[in-house]
Write an enzyme that holds these catalytic residues in place. Structure first.
Site, PDB file in Angstrom:
ATOM      1  N   SER A   1       0.836  -1.196   0.000  1.00 15.76           N
ATOM      2  CA  SER A   1       0.000   0.000   0.000  1.00 15.76           C
ATOM      3  C   SER A   1       0.872   1.247   0.000  1.00 15.76           C
ATOM      4  O   SER A   1       2.011   1.230   0.486  1.00 15.76           O
ATOM      5  CB  SER A   1      -0.896   0.011   1.246  1.00 15.76           C
ATOM      6  OG  SER A   1      -1.612   1.223   1.360  1.00 15.76           O
TER       7      SER A   1
ATOM      8  N   TYR B   1      -3.083   0.279  10.680  1.00 13.67           N
ATOM      9  CA  TYR B   1      -3.180  -0.269   9.324  1.00 13.67           C
ATOM     10  C   TYR B   1      -1.903   0.041   8.547  1.00 13.67           C
ATOM     11  O   TYR B   1      -1.342  -0.841   7.882  1.00 13.67           O
ATOM     12  CB  TYR B   1      -4.385   0.312   8.593  1.00 13.67           C
ATOM     13  CG  TYR B   1      -4.433  -0.092   7.138  1.00 13.67           C
ATOM     14  CD1 TYR B   1      -4.907  -1.340   6.765  1.00 13.67           C
ATOM     15  CD2 TYR B   1      -3.969   0.760   6.129  1.00 13.67           C
ATOM     16  CE1 TYR B   1      -4.909  -1.734   5.431  1.00 13.67           C
ATOM     17  CE2 TYR B   1      -3.973   0.374   4.802  1.00 13.67           C
ATOM     18  CZ  TYR B   1      -4.447  -0.870   4.454  1.00 13.67           C
ATOM     19  OH  TYR B   1      -4.445  -1.255   3.144  1.00 13.67           O
TER      20      TYR B   1
END
Length: 249
Positions: free
Chosen positions: A148, A161
């Protein structure tokens, strides 16, 4: 790895994709099947998996096997990889895609939210890697991790996260260092925001963004397929961002 893969096609190869019932995983299955790979689909939602599997089998004439799997359970992950090897006689590409987000601010994050992200995003990736490496060594195969943008830059919205994606990226690079001499390729693909069912806060990313505003799941799938086709070289890292992503910096 079969000679049928010459020229960049994936014919003669078998690919396993986690988180395959929706979003990036679903599009990755479709793209790999389009390029000729037989596919093994893993996620918890069996009905959704079978719908995707039936679709690619009909559209592309490939074999599509469904193995419902909770990636947080090491026994289920071992069984997933064993099933892939037994049903399709080997394993050439593994895509570690399953991931979740939960909560946001550190002060209000619950233990369950924290543990869920750690279990899926880090433990699940470790279990899959551990189970798949013997088969990938045999095939001279490829391991693709879905990272990500949040794993490369600070993320004020959800630090936990982000930390799991930093872990994925660091793990991928170190796994590559460990298995490169064995002929295993390793790629980490880092998308920014992607229009999927992935939930952030009280909205999915598809609800939050209009088409064309951010990265589409099919674009990520194309990047994964591109990485899977490289042999004997490897694309070690790919970033996919919307074109205005870095203007804020």
């Amino acid at each position: 790895m079969s000679d049928d893969t010459a020229g960049g096609a994936l014919g003669g190869m078998t690919a396993l994709v986690t988180g395959a019932s929706s979003g990036i995983g679903r599009e990755t299955v479709r793209t790999l099947a389009r390029d000729g790979a037989d596919v093994v689909l893993a996620a918890r939602r069996e009905a959704r998996l079978r719908e995707v599997a039936d679709g690619v089998a009909d559209a592309h004439g490939v074999t599509a096997e469904v193995v419902p799997t909770d990636v947080t359970d090491p026994d289920q992950v071992e069984a997933l990889v064993a099933a892939a090897r037994e049903r399709l006689d080997g394993l050439d590409v593994v895509v570690a895609n399953a991931g979740v987000a939960a909560g946001s601010a550190i002060e209000t994050m619950t233990d369950d939210e924290y543990r869920r992200m750690m279990a899926v995003n880090t433990d699940g990736v470790f279990y899959l890697t551990r189970a798949a490496l013997p088969a990938l060594r045999e095939a001279g195969g490829h391991l693709v991790y879905v990272g990500s943008f949040a794993g490369k830059f600070p993320r004020p919205y959800n630090p936990v996260y982000a930390a799991t994606k930093w872990w994925v990226r660091g793990f991928a690079k170190s796994v590559s260092a460990q298995v490169g001499d064995d002929g295993v390729g390793v790629t980490v693909v880092n998308p920014a925001a992607v229009r999927t069912e992935f939930e952030v806060g009280d909205q999915t990313m598809a609800e939050r963004y209009e088409p064309g505003e951010v990265v589409e799941p099919a674009e990520v799938a194309d990047a994964i397929a591109f990485a899977a086709k490289q042999s004997p070289s490897m694309v070690h890292e790919l970033d996919l961002y919307e074109r205005d992503k870095l203007t804020g910096f």
